[in-house]
Write an enzyme that holds these catalytic residues in place. Structure first.
Site, PDB file in Angstrom:
ATOM      1  N   ASN A 284      12.222  -1.267   3.033  1.00  0.00           N
ATOM      2  CA  ASN A 284      12.014  -1.565   4.442  1.00  0.00           C
ATOM      3  C   ASN A 284      13.224  -2.255   5.042  1.00  0.00           C
ATOM      4  OD1 ASN A 284      11.634  -3.976   3.000  1.00  0.00           O
ATOM      5  ND2 ASN A 284       9.424  -3.838   3.155  1.00  0.00           N
ATOM      6  N   SER A 285      13.498  -1.961   6.314  1.00  0.00           N
ATOM      7  CA  SER A 285      14.405  -2.711   7.167  1.00  0.00           C
ATOM      8  C   SER A 285      15.832  -2.168   7.227  1.00  0.00           C
ATOM      9  CB  SER A 285      14.456  -4.184   6.755  1.00  0.00           C
ATOM     10  OG  SER A 285      13.152  -4.714   6.639  1.00  0.00           O
ATOM     11  N   ASN A 286      16.449  -2.397   8.402  1.00  0.00           N
ATOM     12  CA  ASN A 286      17.861  -2.099   8.634  1.00  0.00           C
ATOM     13  C   ASN A 286      18.520  -3.324   9.243  1.00  0.00           C
ATOM     14  OD1 ASN A 286      17.263   0.816   8.262  1.00  0.00           O
ATOM     15  ND2 ASN A 286      16.412   0.692  10.331  1.00  0.00           N
TER      16      ASN A 286
ATOM     17  N   HIS B 249      11.354  -3.717   8.758  1.00  0.00           N
ATOM     18  CA  HIS B 249      10.228  -2.787   8.730  1.00  0.00           C
ATOM     19  C   HIS B 249       9.114  -3.396   7.879  1.00  0.00           C
ATOM     20  CE1 HIS B 249      13.432   0.604   9.286  1.00  0.00           C
ATOM     21  NE2 HIS B 249      13.314  -0.195  10.335  1.00  0.00           N
TER      22      HIS B 249
ATOM     23  N   ARG C  56      18.731   6.332   5.243  1.00  0.00           N
ATOM     24  CA  ARG C  56      18.945   5.483   6.422  1.00  0.00           C
ATOM     25  C   ARG C  56      20.327   4.853   6.377  1.00  0.00           C
ATOM     26  NH1 ARG C  56      15.903   1.117   6.092  1.00  0.00           N
ATOM     27  NH2 ARG C  56      14.990   1.596   4.074  1.00  0.00           N
TER      28      ARG C  56
END
Length: 854
Positions: free
Chosen positions: A319-321, A342, A580
């Site tokens: 999760n996450s950016n 995220h 991603r």
């Protein structure tokens, strides 16, 4: 009118709930019989009072016990609070008061989950979760963290002040009969808040982000597929192209020491809990030393018990950016930073937005109700955001025991006495349940079925994370920021950084355990040789500062290249597939004179990198084949597709359905032949959620189309092209049956949606499902299946030359009757943002002011 409709839906939802209540993502248990609902509709203390309490703030003066001096709190049109305090103590007290005013039931659920106290309010159905949480030890860890804080430490002072603020609100709500409706429906009142409760909520988040069952999954894969095939298909190093943000060169030093685990002997009464907890020698052991063939029984027993935890309590996936660029790549000439963690998306949301100012602090960002800090935000000189590192932090140990030596285990050449903790768990409508938690040097014993299996989880070690976060809030430059992060232990996080002086950086802070012997991705022998030897030294962990690329980024990909000299995790669960990260890296590398609009577009980007790598190979495999009219239509869609998982894209539906069939057609025959126990461990089901399989199939399709894996057991030889053609035909038939009509009508929104369920799991209080773009690999991630319930929980952008903005899918209030319950969802959904102000800048849009006095 809209608000009256929401109140009506709320009342109808409460009635529709009937005699049961499910506590949703934070608890996820049937609640048993509710008290009579008549009291819920009492005109003096029931739903109507709650509706009145949902009125937006007006200019007013309030008395808040515990304040040292008057405090001013302003609210803007979207509910963001701006706290202006004359002392640091009053800043944190006011924040505690506001959190409780807006999110008290959410806070109480979170502390109850971590402390094993859900059965006290919902009955025996919650006992399995309570027992497991008490075994894992969030409460023990929080107690030790509190005891280790010195009297003058900023963290201790902040926690005490915050606690006073929460309790001031609880007392006020009780006196006025205005406790949130869920307390009334469940028939209880919240107990006073303690600093330990806050530290338990901190532990809840740690557990969500890095407690995994991956070694147990590997054990089952090895038992069924064999070791060689398991490690070929679920390798340590990823087989596909990656974009590490720290490419080296790397250094290697001796392991650094780690914080000692919570001691086995604990006081009989633990602050912050109603339980009795005492230590004693454990009784006769039921465990035994077993050959490897018996491991499966223990593994399956633990997995079955862990499934009783709320879904978010075990970390799965990635999760996450976040990213930053320096001024050479921006239109303003100043650094820019972006972050979007995220997480599970619920109503109320996980975040509460706040800005605050006092003599030592001046910050703005998002906080977690129940804790006195912002996790993602900025102060006057630096900005930061977080993503999950994904390194391995959970280790399982096969303890050596012997029936002839009850209450002992063999470790480091000698038999040792086990210790045990005793708990009495209150149960609504029943007698307290007694729980014994056996402990070895590695941690709690989770099963003695087949063999004695214990768990050592880094999140159970005491960690000064609260002190670190306060240090970040005060930091004025990268040196101070980095120095603060030296004490961060768990969960390991990628902290991206940008400051007003032109600097950018990224530090993957946290503990990275070093195992001297054995395969740490499997259950390890507990006899001593495979014990954690320390952690990777801070100077050796992944990190960069002002790199020559002018870009830093993380999206849960492996942060380092294959030359990194330490083990940090495998491709299964521990790291994202890298799609991603590739999209972010490529976009930022090409970017020039970027603005906030460019960062907005990237955060909302639905381009599927994997699709654009595979679709050309699929089209080549279909060339010259005899296709049906529908298959030709689907082929044309893919040939003209730009790779965006847009809600109105039919090609997106074809791609996603094809990829799922491609995975299944390649791997499911092997799973069936090997009898992989998917029915007992659903995490092992073939599908996009198994990160390693996506990487394998990508790598083989692009570079090894004759890989033996394509030839199913006992079947004729097949290549990647053969399996792709089969999967494409199945996908078209599947979509035709499911959606009907022409291929051009098979839009992604007909298959895919996002949903924000309510914590109370009353459908009328949630949002969606609503057709949506994105998938698990797009920067605008949508995780959790075709009806996604996880994704960007807070979009945050800083341009040190032009301003700050952010938005999250929810609102400041947990009261469904409030206009601030879900008011930001439409903005978030449409990719729009709101200004993020500091206290001094908060003039525009202020709707009301509270004047708080002692």
């Amino acid at each position: 009118m809209r608000r009256r409709r929401r109140i009506g839906r709320w009342v109808n939802g409460l009635c529709a709930a009937g005699a049961t209540l499910v506590l949703g993502d934070l608890a996820a248990f049937g609640g048993g019989p509710l008290p009579p609902l008549g009291s819920a509709f009492n005109p003096g203390t029931g739903v109507w009072t709650a509706a009145k309490d949902a009125e937006l703030p007006r200019d007013t003066s309030l008395r808040v016990p515990g304040l040292q001096q008057p405090v001013q709190v302003k609210f803007d049109a979207n509910g963001t609070a701006y706290i202006d305090a004359k002392t640091d103590h009053d800043l944190f007290l006011a924040l505690g008061y506001l959190h409780a005013k807006n999110r008290l039931f959410q806070m109480d659920l979170m502390r109850r989950q971590g402390e094993g106290r859900l059965a006290e309010i919902v009955g025996a159905k919650a006992l399995p979760s309570d027992e497991l949480e008490l075994q894992l030890g969030l409460l023990r860890t929080a107690q030790q963290e509190w005891n280790q804080m010195g009297p003058g430490s900023p963290a201790r002072q902040a926690l005490l002040a915050y606690t006073d603020g929460v309790n001031a609100c609880i007392g006020e709500e009780k006196r006025n009969g205005t406790l949130p409706m869920m307390f009334k429906l469940l028939g209880y009142e919240p107990k006073p808040w303690t600093p330990v409760d806050t530290l338990v909520i901190q532990g809840d988040m740690t557990q969500t982000l890095d407690f995994t069952t991956t070694p147990l999954d590997y054990a089952l894969l090895v038992q069924s597929l064999g070791y060689d095939r398991t490690m070929a298909w679920f390798p340590v190093q990823p087989p596909n192209a990656q974009n590490p943000y720290d490419p080296g060169p790397y250094r290697k030093d001796p392991p650094a020491p780690m914080e000692q685990p919570v001691p086995a002997v604990l006081p009989a009464t633990m602050q912050g809990t109603s339980f009795k907890a005492a230590s004693r020698q454990i009784g006769p052991s039921q465990g035994r030393w077993a050959p490897p063939a018996a491991d499966t029984a223990a593994v399956l027993d633990v997995l079955e018990r862990l499934r009783n935890l709320p879904p978010a309590a075990i970390h799965r996936g990635s999760n996450s950016n976040n990213w930053a660029v320096d001024g050479t790549k921006t239109a303003s000439g100043k650094p820019m930073l972006a972050g979007d963690p995220h997480l599970n998306q619920t109503l109320p949301a996980i975040w509460y937005q706040v800005a605050a100012r006092s003599p030592s602090y001046d910050f703005s960002g998002v906080s977690i109700p129940g804790t006195p800090v912002v996790l993602i935000g900025k102060n006057q000189h630096i900005a930061w955001s977080l993503t999950n590192v994904q390194n391995q932090a959970t280790f399982f140990y096969q303890e050596k025991t012997d029936p002839s030596r009850p209450n002992q285990y063999f470790w480091n050449g000698a038999w040792r006495d086990m210790q045990a903790l005793e708990y009495d768990i209150p149960v609504k409508g029943g007698k307290p349940e007694h729980l014994t938690v056996p402990l070895t040097v590695h941690g709690p014993v989770l099963t003695t079925k087949g063999q004695t299996l214990s768990v050592e989880w880094i999140g159970a070690l005491p960690s000064p994370d609260m002190e670190v976060l306060l240090g970040i809030l005060r930091a004025q430059n990268f040196t101070e920021f980095r120095d603060a992060l030296k004490d961060w232990h768990a969960p390991s996080q990628n902290f991206v950084y940008a400051d007003d002086q032109g600097n950018i950086g990224l530090i993957s802070a946290g503990y990275y355990p070093i195992i001297p012997k054995g395969d740490p991705w499997l259950p390890l022998p507990g006899t001593g040789e495979s014990d954690i030897a320390g952690t990777i030294p801070f100077d050796d962990i992944p990190q960069v500062y002002n790199p020559p690329t002018h870009v830093v980024f993380s999206a849960n990909q492996r942060e380092v290249g294959p030359g990194y000299p330490y083990y940090i995790g495998t491709t299964l669960d521990f790291f994202d597939a890298g799609y991603r990260a590739s999209r972010i890296a490529d976009t930022l590398a090409k970017g020039n004179r970027m603005t906030m609009k460019d960062f907005e577009a990237l955060q909302n980007d639905t381009h599927d990198v994997l699709a654009m790598r595979i679709v050309p190979k699929l089209l080549a495999a279909l060339t010259g084949q005899k296709l049906s009219a529908e298959e030709q239509g689907a082929q044309r869609l893919l040939a003209a597709w730009d790779g965006n998982m847009a809600v109105d894209s039919a090609a997106a539906s074809v791609w996603w359905t094809f990829w799922n069939h491609y995975l299944s057609d390649t791997f499911q025959p092997w799973w069936d032949a090997a009898h992989v126990p998917v029915d007992q461990d659903p995490d092992l089901a073939v599908g996009p959620e198994l990160t390693s399989l996506n990487q394998d199939l990508e790598a083989w399709t692009l570079n090894d189309p004759d890989n033996p894996a394509f030839t199913a057991p006992g079947r004729a030889h097949r290549t990647a092209q053969d399996v792709m053609r089969q999967a494409f035909s199945e996908a078209v038939a599947d979509l035709s049956k499911q959606l009907g009509g022409e291929p051009a009508s098979w839009t992604w929104g007909k298959l895919h949606a996002r949903q924000f369920p309510s914590l109370a799991q009353i459908p009328e209080l949630g949002y969606g499902p609503r057709p949506s773009g994105g998938d698990r690999w797009t920067v605008d991630a949508a995780s959790g299946g075709l009806v996604s319930t996880a994704g960007p929980s807070w979009r945050f952008i800083v341009d040190w030359g032009t301003g700050v903005e952010g938005v999250y899918p929810g609102g400041q209030s947990e009261n469904p009757a409030s206009p601030w319950y879900d008011n930001e969802i439409p903005l978030w959904w449409d990719g729009r943002y709101l200004p993020v102000w500091h206290v001094a800048d908060a003039g525009p849009g202020i709707q009301a002011t509270w004047r708080l006095s002692p």
